[in-house]
Design an enzyme around this catalytic site. Structure first.
Site, PDB file in Angstrom:
ATOM      1  N   ASP A  21       0.825  -1.208   0.000  1.00  0.00           N
ATOM      2  CA  ASP A  21       0.000   0.000   0.000  1.00  0.00           C
ATOM      3  C   ASP A  21       0.861   1.260   0.000  1.00  0.00           C
ATOM      4  O   ASP A  21       1.952   1.259   0.574  1.00  0.00           O
ATOM      5  CB  ASP A  21      -0.906  -0.031   1.247  1.00  0.00           C
ATOM      6  CG  ASP A  21      -2.077   0.929   1.115  1.00  0.00           C
ATOM      7  OD1 ASP A  21      -2.296   1.474   0.011  1.00  0.00           O
ATOM      8  OD2 ASP A  21      -2.777   1.137   2.127  1.00  0.00           O
ATOM      9  N   ASN A  23       1.395   3.425  -2.954  1.00  0.00           N
ATOM     10  CA  ASN A  23       1.980   3.892  -4.219  1.00  0.00           C
ATOM     11  C   ASN A  23       1.494   5.303  -4.558  1.00  0.00           C
ATOM     12  O   ASN A  23       2.261   6.163  -4.995  1.00  0.00           O
ATOM     13  CB  ASN A  23       1.576   2.978  -5.385  1.00  0.00           C
ATOM     14  CG  ASN A  23       2.185   1.601  -5.276  1.00  0.00           C
ATOM     15  OD1 ASN A  23       3.041   1.366  -4.437  1.00  0.00           O
ATOM     16  ND2 ASN A  23       1.736   0.682  -6.117  1.00  0.00           N
ATOM     17  N   ARG A  34      -0.088   9.390  -9.932  1.00  0.00           N
ATOM     18  CA  ARG A  34      -0.199   8.138  -9.167  1.00  0.00           C
ATOM     19  C   ARG A  34       0.446   6.963  -9.916  1.00  0.00           C
ATOM     20  O   ARG A  34       1.020   6.063  -9.310  1.00  0.00           O
ATOM     21  CB  ARG A  34      -1.675   7.806  -8.936  1.00  0.00           C
ATOM     22  CG  ARG A  34      -2.407   8.755  -8.024  1.00  0.00           C
ATOM     23  CD  ARG A  34      -3.881   8.377  -7.955  1.00  0.00           C
ATOM     24  NE  ARG A  34      -4.052   7.002  -7.489  1.00  0.00           N
ATOM     25  CZ  ARG A  34      -4.005   6.638  -6.209  1.00  0.00           C
ATOM     26  NH1 ARG A  34      -3.832   7.531  -5.278  1.00  0.00           N
ATOM     27  NH2 ARG A  34      -4.163   5.371  -5.866  1.00  0.00           N
ATOM     28  N   HIS A  38       2.904   3.565  -9.046  1.00  0.00           N
ATOM     29  CA  HIS A  38       2.744   2.133  -9.342  1.00  0.00           C
ATOM     30  C   HIS A  38       3.990   1.581 -10.050  1.00  0.00           C
ATOM     31  O   HIS A  38       4.408   0.461  -9.783  1.00  0.00           O
ATOM     32  CB  HIS A  38       1.502   1.900 -10.210  1.00  0.00           C
ATOM     33  CG  HIS A  38       0.222   2.244  -9.496  1.00  0.00           C
ATOM     34  ND1 HIS A  38      -0.028   1.844  -8.218  1.00  0.00           N
ATOM     35  CD2 HIS A  38      -0.871   2.967  -9.883  1.00  0.00           C
ATOM     36  CE1 HIS A  38      -1.224   2.298  -7.829  1.00  0.00           C
ATOM     37  NE2 HIS A  38      -1.741   2.985  -8.827  1.00  0.00           N
ATOM     38  N   SER A  66      -7.169  -5.634  -6.093  1.00  0.00           N
ATOM     39  CA  SER A  66      -8.334  -6.194  -5.392  1.00  0.00           C
ATOM     40  C   SER A  66      -9.592  -6.062  -6.242  1.00  0.00           C
ATOM     41  O   SER A  66      -9.626  -5.275  -7.210  1.00  0.00           O
ATOM     42  CB  SER A  66      -8.537  -5.448  -4.068  1.00  0.00           C
ATOM     43  OG  SER A  66      -8.993  -4.137  -4.325  1.00  0.00           O
ATOM     44  N   GLU A  68     -12.101  -4.559  -5.347  1.00  0.00           N
ATOM     45  CA  GLU A  68     -12.516  -3.159  -5.152  1.00  0.00           C
ATOM     46  C   GLU A  68     -11.730  -2.193  -6.049  1.00  0.00           C
ATOM     47  O   GLU A  68     -12.216  -1.119  -6.388  1.00  0.00           O
ATOM     48  CB  GLU A  68     -12.335  -2.754  -3.678  1.00  0.00           C
ATOM     49  CG  GLU A  68     -13.299  -3.427  -2.698  1.00  0.00           C
ATOM     50  CD  GLU A  68     -12.955  -4.888  -2.400  1.00  0.00           C
ATOM     51  OE1 GLU A  68     -11.796  -5.301  -2.616  1.00  0.00           O
ATOM     52  OE2 GLU A  68     -13.860  -5.627  -1.962  1.00  0.00           O
ATOM     53  N   LEU A 132      10.602 -20.933  -5.022  1.00  0.00           N
ATOM     54  CA  LEU A 132       9.654 -20.001  -4.405  1.00  0.00           C
ATOM     55  C   LEU A 132       8.381 -19.974  -5.251  1.00  0.00           C
ATOM     56  O   LEU A 132       8.459 -19.933  -6.482  1.00  0.00           O
ATOM     57  CB  LEU A 132      10.279 -18.591  -4.365  1.00  0.00           C
ATOM     58  CG  LEU A 132       9.367 -17.383  -4.143  1.00  0.00           C
ATOM     59  CD1 LEU A 132       8.769 -17.392  -2.745  1.00  0.00           C
ATOM     60  CD2 LEU A 132      10.132 -16.080  -4.338  1.00  0.00           C
ATOM     61  N   ARG A 195      -5.362  -2.272   8.368  1.00  0.00           N
ATOM     62  CA  ARG A 195      -6.548  -3.077   8.088  1.00  0.00           C
ATOM     63  C   ARG A 195      -6.186  -4.199   7.116  1.00  0.00           C
ATOM     64  O   ARG A 195      -5.117  -4.198   6.529  1.00  0.00           O
ATOM     65  CB  ARG A 195      -7.727  -2.278   7.516  1.00  0.00           C
ATOM     66  CG  ARG A 195      -7.503  -0.924   7.030  1.00  0.00           C
ATOM     67  CD  ARG A 195      -8.708  -0.364   6.294  1.00  0.00           C
ATOM     68  NE  ARG A 195      -8.172   0.409   5.204  1.00  0.00           N
ATOM     69  CZ  ARG A 195      -7.727   1.653   5.352  1.00  0.00           C
ATOM     70  NH1 ARG A 195      -7.812   2.254   6.510  1.00  0.00           N
ATOM     71  NH2 ARG A 195      -7.183   2.281   4.341  1.00  0.00           N
ATOM     72  N   GLU A 208       0.873 -13.799  11.974  1.00  0.00           N
ATOM     73  CA  GLU A 208       1.339 -12.616  12.704  1.00  0.00           C
ATOM     74  C   GLU A 208       1.133 -11.417  11.781  1.00  0.00           C
ATOM     75  O   GLU A 208       1.412 -11.498  10.582  1.00  0.00           O
ATOM     76  CB  GLU A 208       2.833 -12.760  13.043  1.00  0.00           C
ATOM     77  CG  GLU A 208       3.138 -13.865  14.019  1.00  0.00           C
ATOM     78  CD  GLU A 208       2.499 -13.611  15.386  1.00  0.00           C
ATOM     79  OE1 GLU A 208       2.407 -12.440  15.803  1.00  0.00           O
ATOM     80  OE2 GLU A 208       2.084 -14.598  16.021  1.00  0.00           O
TER      81      GLU A 208
HETATM   82  C1  FPP Z   1      -1.701   0.253  -3.507  1.00  0.00           C
HETATM   83  O1  FPP Z   1      -1.269   1.582  -3.497  1.00  0.00           O
HETATM   84  C2  FPP Z   1      -1.232  -0.460  -4.680  1.00  0.00           C
HETATM   85  C3  FPP Z   1      -2.028  -1.006  -5.647  1.00  0.00           C
HETATM   86  C4  FPP Z   1      -3.479  -0.936  -5.623  1.00  0.00           C
HETATM   87  C5  FPP Z   1      -1.447  -1.699  -6.805  1.00  0.00           C
HETATM   88  C6  FPP Z   1      -0.255  -2.557  -6.519  1.00  0.00           C
HETATM   89  C7  FPP Z   1       0.565  -2.581  -7.738  1.00  0.00           C
HETATM   90  C8  FPP Z   1       1.917  -2.560  -7.762  1.00  0.00           C
HETATM   91  C9  FPP Z   1       2.759  -2.630  -6.551  1.00  0.00           C
HETATM   92  C10 FPP Z   1       2.640  -2.427  -9.025  1.00  0.00           C
HETATM   93  C11 FPP Z   1       2.550  -3.538 -10.000  1.00  0.00           C
HETATM   94  C12 FPP Z   1       2.534  -4.906  -9.479  1.00  0.00           C
HETATM   95  C13 FPP Z   1       3.101  -5.975 -10.085  1.00  0.00           C
HETATM   96  C14 FPP Z   1       2.818  -7.322  -9.543  1.00  0.00           C
HETATM   97  C15 FPP Z   1       4.004  -5.855 -11.232  1.00  0.00           C
HETATM   98  P1  FPP Z   1      -2.388   2.702  -3.617  1.00  0.00           P
HETATM   99  O2  FPP Z   1      -2.518   3.071  -5.061  1.00  0.00           O
HETATM  100  O3  FPP Z   1      -3.638   2.266  -2.953  1.00  0.00           O
HETATM  101  O4  FPP Z   1      -1.712   3.880  -2.821  1.00  0.00           O
HETATM  102  P2  FPP Z   1      -2.443   4.997  -1.940  1.00  0.00           P
HETATM  103  O5  FPP Z   1      -3.164   4.265  -0.850  1.00  0.00           O
HETATM  104  O6  FPP Z   1      -1.293   5.797  -1.422  1.00  0.00           O
HETATM  105  O7  FPP Z   1      -3.323   5.765  -2.857  1.00  0.00           O
END
Ligand code: FPP
Length: 247
Positions: A21, A23, A34, A38, A66, A68, A132, A195, A208
């Site tokens: 979380d 990004n 944003r 990512h 997700s 959502e 892995l 959460r 954990e």
């Molecule tokens: C949450 O940050 C992140 C995501 C919803 C996407 C996760 C994606 C990546 C880490 C990049 C690509 C993944 C792979 C497997 C190549 P957020 O956007 O909810 O951040 P915020 O809460 O600060 O807005």
């Protein structure tokens, strides 16, 4: 890596799950879009996967998208899907070289055809790898997973394939997307939020939980080592007393 020697290799989590979380906030702090967050998040994914393989953690599950997340602006969803395709194309060689098996959990039918195609190829190419298992949770929602499992089990009962009395934890496990994975030992969530956000609700029953403030793109090898150190100092009692565990 020197720091990695401070971790007890006998007491590593067998299954590490991460809610990546922050990004968006990482990008905002720097005045970027944003989507740049990512992209940098994807670099942190690569770093973390390679470190887990090096350390000898056999199962790593990442919450990448997700159910959502489909509600985000179309521009961002499209970008995340493109990023996924790009990462799969680029990293298949590294997965092979490091003996890493890719796995995907979630309602994969909802993913765009381009993602499904790339994913199917990488799943097939890496299916015999053993060091892995990297599971990507894509279009994943735990409640949805439990609903689907319940429906399948009910159908089996209706068709006399199993009896109601035979339903136990192992039957539920077998009907989840994670049927080939062990329970989660350690769940990490970055960015300061505390959460679970509909992630692996059944599978984290005895995990954990570790929350840290760092935003996902900044999650470094040192941050993972710190989480592992904390994990190794926790006493996992599974409902027993401390005396029972330590006797
Ligand atoms: C949450 O940050 C992140 C995501 C919803 C996407 C996760 C994606 C990546 C880490 C990049 C690509 C993944 C792979 C497997 C190549 P957020 O956007 O909810 O951040 P915020 O809460 O600060 O807005």
């Amino acid at each position: 890596m020197k720091e990695e020697n401070t971790i007890n290799s006998e007491k590593l989590p067998q299954h590490l799950a991460i809610i990546m979380d922050g990004n968006g906030r990482w990008a905002k702090q720097k005045g970027f879009l944003r989507t740049i967050g990512h992209e940098n998040g994807a670099t942190a994914v690569k770093r973390t996967v390679e470190q887990c393989a090096r350390l000898g953690i056999p199962f790593l599950t990442l919450y990448a998208f997700s159910t959502e997340n489909w509600n985000r602006p179309k521009f961002e969803v499209d970008m995340l899907m493109k990023l996924l395709v790009k990462a799969l194309k680029k990293e298949v060689k590294t997965l092979q070289e490091n003996n890493i098996k890719l796995n995907a959990i979630g309602n994969l039918d909802l993913l765009p055809a381009t993602v499904r195609k790339e994913l199917t190829e990488v799943l097939e190419k890496t299916k015999n790898n053993t060091r892995l298992t990297l599971s990507l949770a894509l279009s994943y929602g735990s409640r949805n997973e439990l609903i689907e499992a319940t429906k399948e089990i009910c159908n089996k009962v209706k068709n006399n394939i199993i009896s109601v009395d035979a339903i136990d934890e192992s039957v539920i496990n077998k009907h989840l997307y994670t049927h080939n994975l062990p329970d989660v030992d350690l769940l990490i969530r970055t960015s300061g939020e505390q959460r679970i956000s509909n992630f692996l609700l059944w599978q984290i029953a005895y995990a954990e939980l570790y929350f840290c403030d760092v935003l996902w793109p900044d999650f470094s090898n040192e941050h993972l080592l710190e989480a592992l150190k904390v994990y190794q100092n926790r006493e996992r009692r599974y409902g027993k007393t401390s005396e029972q565990i330590n006797k």
